[in-house]
Design a protein around this motif. Sequence first.
Motif, PDB file in Angstrom:
ATOM      1  N   ALA A  90      -0.749  46.555  25.702  1.00  0.00           N
ATOM      2  CA  ALA A  90       0.388  46.041  25.295  1.00  0.00           C
ATOM      3  C   ALA A  90       1.052  47.302  23.787  1.00  0.00           C
ATOM      4  N   PRO A  91       0.205  46.907  22.980  1.00  0.00           N
ATOM      5  CA  PRO A  91       0.571  47.970  21.718  1.00  0.00           C
ATOM      6  C   PRO A  91       0.377  49.437  22.330  1.00  0.00           C
ATOM      7  N   PHE A  92      -0.395  49.737  22.978  1.00  0.00           N
ATOM      8  CA  PHE A  92      -0.129  51.300  23.635  1.00  0.00           C
ATOM      9  C   PHE A  92       1.229  51.446  24.480  1.00  0.00           C
ATOM     10  N   GLU A  93       1.503  50.455  24.904  1.00  0.00           N
ATOM     11  CA  GLU A  93       2.989  50.563  25.906  1.00  0.00           C
ATOM     12  C   GLU A  93       3.979  50.826  24.877  1.00  0.00           C
ATOM     13  N   ARG A  94       4.163  49.976  23.767  1.00  0.00           N
ATOM     14  CA  ARG A  94       5.161  49.757  22.653  1.00  0.00           C
ATOM     15  C   ARG A  94       4.866  51.163  22.043  1.00  0.00           C
ATOM     16  N   LEU A  95       3.795  51.772  21.712  1.00  0.00           N
ATOM     17  CA  LEU A  95       3.891  53.140  20.895  1.00  0.00           C
ATOM     18  C   LEU A  95       4.154  54.332  22.095  1.00  0.00           C
ATOM     19  N   ASP A 110      -8.883  57.465  29.171  1.00  0.00           N
ATOM     20  CA  ASP A 110     -10.457  57.441  29.488  1.00  0.00           C
ATOM     21  C   ASP A 110     -10.390  56.658  30.637  1.00  0.00           C
ATOM     22  N   THR A 111     -11.393  56.799  31.654  1.00  0.00           N
ATOM     23  CA  THR A 111     -11.531  55.954  33.087  1.00  0.00           C
ATOM     24  C   THR A 111     -11.520  54.809  32.840  1.00  0.00           C
ATOM     25  N   PHE A 112     -12.184  54.236  31.723  1.00  0.00           N
ATOM     26  CA  PHE A 112     -12.572  52.823  31.356  1.00  0.00           C
ATOM     27  C   PHE A 112     -11.112  52.051  30.919  1.00  0.00           C
ATOM     28  N   LEU A 113     -10.106  52.598  30.813  1.00  0.00           N
ATOM     29  CA  LEU A 113      -8.787  52.017  30.405  1.00  0.00           C
ATOM     30  C   LEU A 113      -7.900  51.934  31.631  1.00  0.00           C
ATOM     31  N   LEU A 114      -7.882  50.697  32.190  1.00  0.00           N
ATOM     32  CA  LEU A 114      -7.108  50.499  33.244  1.00  0.00           C
ATOM     33  C   LEU A 114      -5.574  50.542  32.930  1.00  0.00           C
ATOM     34  N   TRP A 115      -5.352  49.753  31.474  1.00  0.00           N
ATOM     35  CA  TRP A 115      -4.082  49.655  31.165  1.00  0.00           C
ATOM     36  C   TRP A 115      -3.403  50.782  30.960  1.00  0.00           C
ATOM     37  N   ALA A 116      -4.021  51.849  30.688  1.00  0.00           N
ATOM     38  CA  ALA A 116      -3.191  53.242  30.671  1.00  0.00           C
ATOM     39  C   ALA A 116      -2.560  53.712  32.062  1.00  0.00           C
ATOM     40  N   PHE A 117      -3.405  53.355  32.987  1.00  0.00           N
ATOM     41  CA  PHE A 117      -3.004  53.927  34.096  1.00  0.00           C
ATOM     42  C   PHE A 117      -1.772  53.147  34.518  1.00  0.00           C
ATOM     43  N   ASP A 118      -1.659  51.749  34.327  1.00  0.00           N
ATOM     44  CA  ASP A 118      -0.445  50.932  34.737  1.00  0.00           C
ATOM     45  C   ASP A 118       0.752  51.414  33.765  1.00  0.00           C
ATOM     46  N   ALA A 119       0.453  51.831  32.634  1.00  0.00           N
ATOM     47  CA  ALA A 119       1.618  52.180  31.602  1.00  0.00           C
ATOM     48  C   ALA A 119       2.169  53.413  31.962  1.00  0.00           C
ATOM     49  N   GLY A 120       1.340  54.465  32.653  1.00  0.00           N
ATOM     50  CA  GLY A 120       1.771  55.704  32.904  1.00  0.00           C
ATOM     51  C   GLY A 120       2.638  55.637  34.367  1.00  0.00           C
ATOM     52  N   ASN A 121       2.014  54.777  35.157  1.00  0.00           N
ATOM     53  CA  ASN A 121       2.743  54.529  36.666  1.00  0.00           C
ATOM     54  C   ASN A 121       4.214  53.802  36.454  1.00  0.00           C
ATOM     55  N   GLN A 122       4.138  52.904  35.432  1.00  0.00           N
ATOM     56  CA  GLN A 122       5.339  52.318  35.385  1.00  0.00           C
ATOM     57  C   GLN A 122       6.616  53.196  34.742  1.00  0.00           C
ATOM     58  N   ARG A 123       6.168  54.150  34.257  1.00  0.00           N
ATOM     59  CA  ARG A 123       7.174  55.021  33.353  1.00  0.00           C
ATOM     60  C   ARG A 123       7.183  56.278  34.121  1.00  0.00           C
ATOM     61  N   ASN A 124       6.573  56.652  35.388  1.00  0.00           N
ATOM     62  CA  ASN A 124       6.520  57.515  36.091  1.00  0.00           C
ATOM     63  C   ASN A 124       5.950  58.929  35.353  1.00  0.00           C
ATOM     64  N   ILE A 125       5.071  58.683  34.538  1.00  0.00           N
ATOM     65  CA  ILE A 125       4.368  59.856  33.824  1.00  0.00           C
ATOM     66  C   ILE A 125       2.930  60.017  34.402  1.00  0.00           C
ATOM     67  N   PRO A 126       2.804  61.135  34.900  1.00  0.00           N
ATOM     68  CA  PRO A 126       1.433  61.415  35.779  1.00  0.00           C
ATOM     69  C   PRO A 126       0.071  60.973  34.873  1.00  0.00           C
ATOM     70  N   VAL A 127      -0.957  60.706  35.262  1.00  0.00           N
ATOM     71  CA  VAL A 127      -2.111  60.086  34.484  1.00  0.00           C
ATOM     72  C   VAL A 127      -3.178  61.002  34.984  1.00  0.00           C
TER      73      VAL A 127
END
Length: 457
Positions: A90-95, A110-127
């Motif tokens: 959540a703080p990563f998405e706000r940032l 990092d491959t271990f961080l699932l929420w970063a994939f979600d954040a990118g996909n929701q904003r149409n930012i390639p990951v």
Amino acid sequence: MAMNHVVAVPHPGRGHINPMMNLCKQLVSKNDTILITFVVTEEWFGLIGSDPNKPDRIRFATIPNVIPSEMVRSKDLLGFMEAVATKMGAPFERLLDQLEPPSPSLIVTDTFLLWAFDAGNQRNIPVASFWPLSALAFSVFYHFDRFLENGHYPVNFQESSHERVNYIPGVNAMSLMDLPPPMMATKQEILKKTFKMFSWVPKVQYFLLHTTYELESQVIDALKRNLSKQIYPIGPAIPYFDLGDSSTTFASDEDVNYLRWLDFQPCGSVLYVSLGSFLPVSSAQMEEIAAGLCESGVRFLWVARGETERLSKVCGGKGLVARWCDQLRVLCHPSVGGFLSHCGWNSICEGVFAGLPFLTFPIAVDQFPNCKLIVEDWKIGLRVKEFMVENMAYLVTREKISGLVTRFMDLESNEVKEMRRRAKELQGICQYSTSKGGSSETNINSFIRDVILSNSH
């Protein structure tokens, strides 16, 4: 000039942050249009925020700490993993939504961080996913269900410790002893999270590997066939580009003393000892290592974190015990002839880059399959510690350590000469890969051209 904004987010551990930062330094050094926002917790910013070698086009951004202090991690690994999985997203998405322009064109996570994939996909930012461990470890983890399906995990060491399996694509037959310690299997939450993490990998468009293609070509080729995606082996993501920088500042006189001490030792005579900066080793085992080193009569430099004073008293005059060192600079010093290591991937990459053979002392997780890579596949090392099982952790005795160290540092031994010859071969491969026209240099340039620049338009 239009800038290409990359957001890099490593897992909050030194073994993850360091290679991600080294990757970012390489990216900005190769293209003037790349700007990187490097996201860390406030604690980690306090530890690395003053890096004198950080380029201006890498800027830090912080999110709140997920745990009270670094010390909690090794004592409660499950709690730490849970906090990273649930409190950082959540703080990563706000940032991400509040970053200064230009808008991010790519997230490297990092491959271990699932929420970063979600954040990118929701904003149409390639990951792009960055795997900070060995390709062998990735393949073992990615195909871990095969060990479960075949009844090979958790391992019954009384019945099958030396049984070998040959069903992991691209991986030579391996002993069950080289799997991550079975204590992990008793924590079903960890297994579930691990499988969930790897279930995302096929959905990631770009996959960066912290390894050198020629050192793990068989397993990388298998991954390319099985994952059907753009894979870029860009390693070693270690600070080799800082080696020629004489302006490196040292923290204290002690830090200068170890280099001066090395300058007065015979060529190839010193065993460098480091068991990592994260996972603990029992006091009893540290005592055995210290006594074994002393009994061997071999010169050694031991980086022992918080136990330097106690271990210095045990070790006497043959060796030097330090609380910290510039590890890659030390490994490349001509007086150093071998590396007693916990087999963390960053340490292995630095040891190979320096052309050294290894004494392997794995402690946890990927360090066990990494040990197999060193001893069986590359044939540049000997095993000190072979396995660890929950409630069956055993001490490697001073007698065994002394005997192995003496054998390993015998420069007249044909066995040692052959290990050192092979280590120098791998050094040549590793160093060439990062030079102009080498595989890693070519791959990182391709990643910049095909991913970073193309996604900005």
